[in-house]
Structure formats: C-alpha cells, structure tokens
Design a protein around this motif. Structure first.
Motif, mmCIF file in Angstrom:
data_model
loop_
_atom_site.group_PDB
_atom_site.id
_atom_site.type_symbol
_atom_site.label_atom_id
_atom_site.label_comp_id
_atom_site.label_asym_id
_atom_site.label_seq_id
_atom_site.Cartn_x
_atom_site.Cartn_y
_atom_site.Cartn_z
ATOM 1 N N ARG A 171 15.529 -47.497 -4.986
ATOM 2 C CA ARG A 171 14.513 -47.147 -3.989
ATOM 3 C C ARG A 171 14.761 -45.744 -3.470
ATOM 4 O O ARG A 171 15.846 -45.201 -3.613
ATOM 5 C CB ARG A 171 14.552 -48.151 -2.850
ATOM 6 N N GLU A 172 13.757 -45.190 -2.826
ATOM 7 C CA GLU A 172 13.889 -43.866 -2.202
ATOM 8 C C GLU A 172 14.808 -43.973 -0.997
ATOM 9 O O GLU A 172 14.852 -45.010 -0.325
ATOM 10 C CB GLU A 172 12.521 -43.351 -1.740
ATOM 11 N N LYS A 173 15.512 -42.874 -0.701
ATOM 12 C CA LYS A 173 16.308 -42.829 0.515
ATOM 13 C C LYS A 173 15.376 -42.728 1.713
ATOM 14 O O LYS A 173 14.341 -42.083 1.637
ATOM 15 C CB LYS A 173 17.227 -41.610 0.508
ATOM 16 N N TYR A 213 23.985 -44.148 -7.740
ATOM 17 C CA TYR A 213 23.036 -44.285 -6.643
ATOM 18 C C TYR A 213 23.781 -44.743 -5.402
ATOM 19 O O TYR A 213 24.845 -45.364 -5.484
ATOM 20 C CB TYR A 213 21.940 -45.312 -6.993
ATOM 21 N N GLN A 252 19.991 -46.759 -1.673
ATOM 22 C CA GLN A 252 19.009 -46.706 -2.746
ATOM 23 C C GLN A 252 18.928 -48.016 -3.518
ATOM 24 O O GLN A 252 17.872 -48.367 -4.041
ATOM 25 C CB GLN A 252 19.328 -45.566 -3.712
#
Length: 170
Positions: free
Chosen positions: A13-15, A66, A70
């Motif tokens: 996932r996006e930060k 990651y 994330q």
C-alpha cells in the motif's frame, strides 16, 4: 533479505502522509501525554533521549524492501497507550498466517521502542488475534525478556534487526 520468500507477493500500500508536528509539540515535559501517533512516528517526543527522527512505521520488513506500514503489518490503530500505567501495547498483523518472520518483526519493534522511550514504560508486543497460526507461541517469545536478550546476542539476528531498523531502501 532472506532467500526463498515466505510471501512472494505481498500486498503493498501507499505510505500515509505524515502529520507535521509543531516545535511546541516536540519539546517534552513531564506532563505531556504519549499517544499512539507519537509511538507510530517516534518523532523525538523524548528529545532529551533521542535526537533523530526515526519512525516505527518505517521499519523495513525482514523479507521485502517495503515498510511495515506499506505491508499493513502495523498501523496507528494497532497501538494502545495507557499513560497512567506506563504501558504501551503494539499489536501487529503478519502478512500471512504462517509467517516465520513474525518474531523478527516483533523484535525490531521492541528494539526501536527500547531505544526511544524511557525504561519506566512497559511495552507489550503481540501479533493481532487470529493473525498467526502459532499466535500464543509467538506472543510468548516476543515478551520473554530472556529470549529477547538471547536473540540480540545472536550476531546474524542482530544484523537482520539492524538492517530492518536502519534501511535506506524505503
């Protein structure tokens, strides 16, 4: 990183956007409360102990390049603080039920918090209920002081923890 990935295709996932803190918030006094966001970010709340901006959410996963954020292993919601009792509870969710790196992740969290908070805080680290096949065994290992000390004396494990805490790959 380890060879033979346990979870070859994790969901990334996006930060989240970082909340900007004011200088007033960064100056710690004895009456300032600790909240989960402070722990999640570890922004110099105890500036007299820590002079850097290291983040728990930026700890690198031992298996992938990651962050724990994330991979949704750790979130703000998974941190509970009881200021009156001086307790911090972190509950994290491994990416898969049989994750062999769960104890390493927990060890990374413990080392990071030990370096950033005074010793009067009791830190409990657990896998989220139902998130790991060996939940009870992992939780016992993560909160056993003798096992933690022994693990950190292992040079290979210490190197792995250091890589996760100080990785610049993120």
């Amino acid at each position: 990183m380890t060879l033979g990935l346990i979870n070859a295709n994790p969901i990334v996932r996006e930060k989240k956007e970082r909340i900007t803190r004011t200088d007033a918030h960064l100056h710690c006094d004895d009456h300032e409360a600790v909240d989960p966001l402070d722990i999640y970010d570890i922004l110099s709340i105890f500036q007299f102990l820590v002079r850097s901006t290291n983040f728990v959410r930026d700890i690198r996963d031992p298996e992938h390049p990651y962050s724990l954020e994330q991979l949704s292993v750790l979130s703000e919601e998974s941190i509970t603080v009881d200021e009156k009792l001086g307790r911090i509870l972190i509950s994290f969710t491994p990416t898969i039920q049989h994750c062999s790196m769960a104890t390493v992740i927990g060890l990374c969290l413990r080392v990071k918090l030990k370096d950033c908070f005074p010793p009067h805080f009791k830190v409990d680290i657990k896998v989220a209920p139902g998130s790991h096949a060996d939940e009870a065994a992992v939780n016992k290992q993560l909160n056993d002081k003798e096992r933690i000390v022994a693990a950190m004396e292992n040079p290979n494990l210490r190197h792995l923890v250091d890589e996760c805490l100080h990785s610049s790959e993120l």
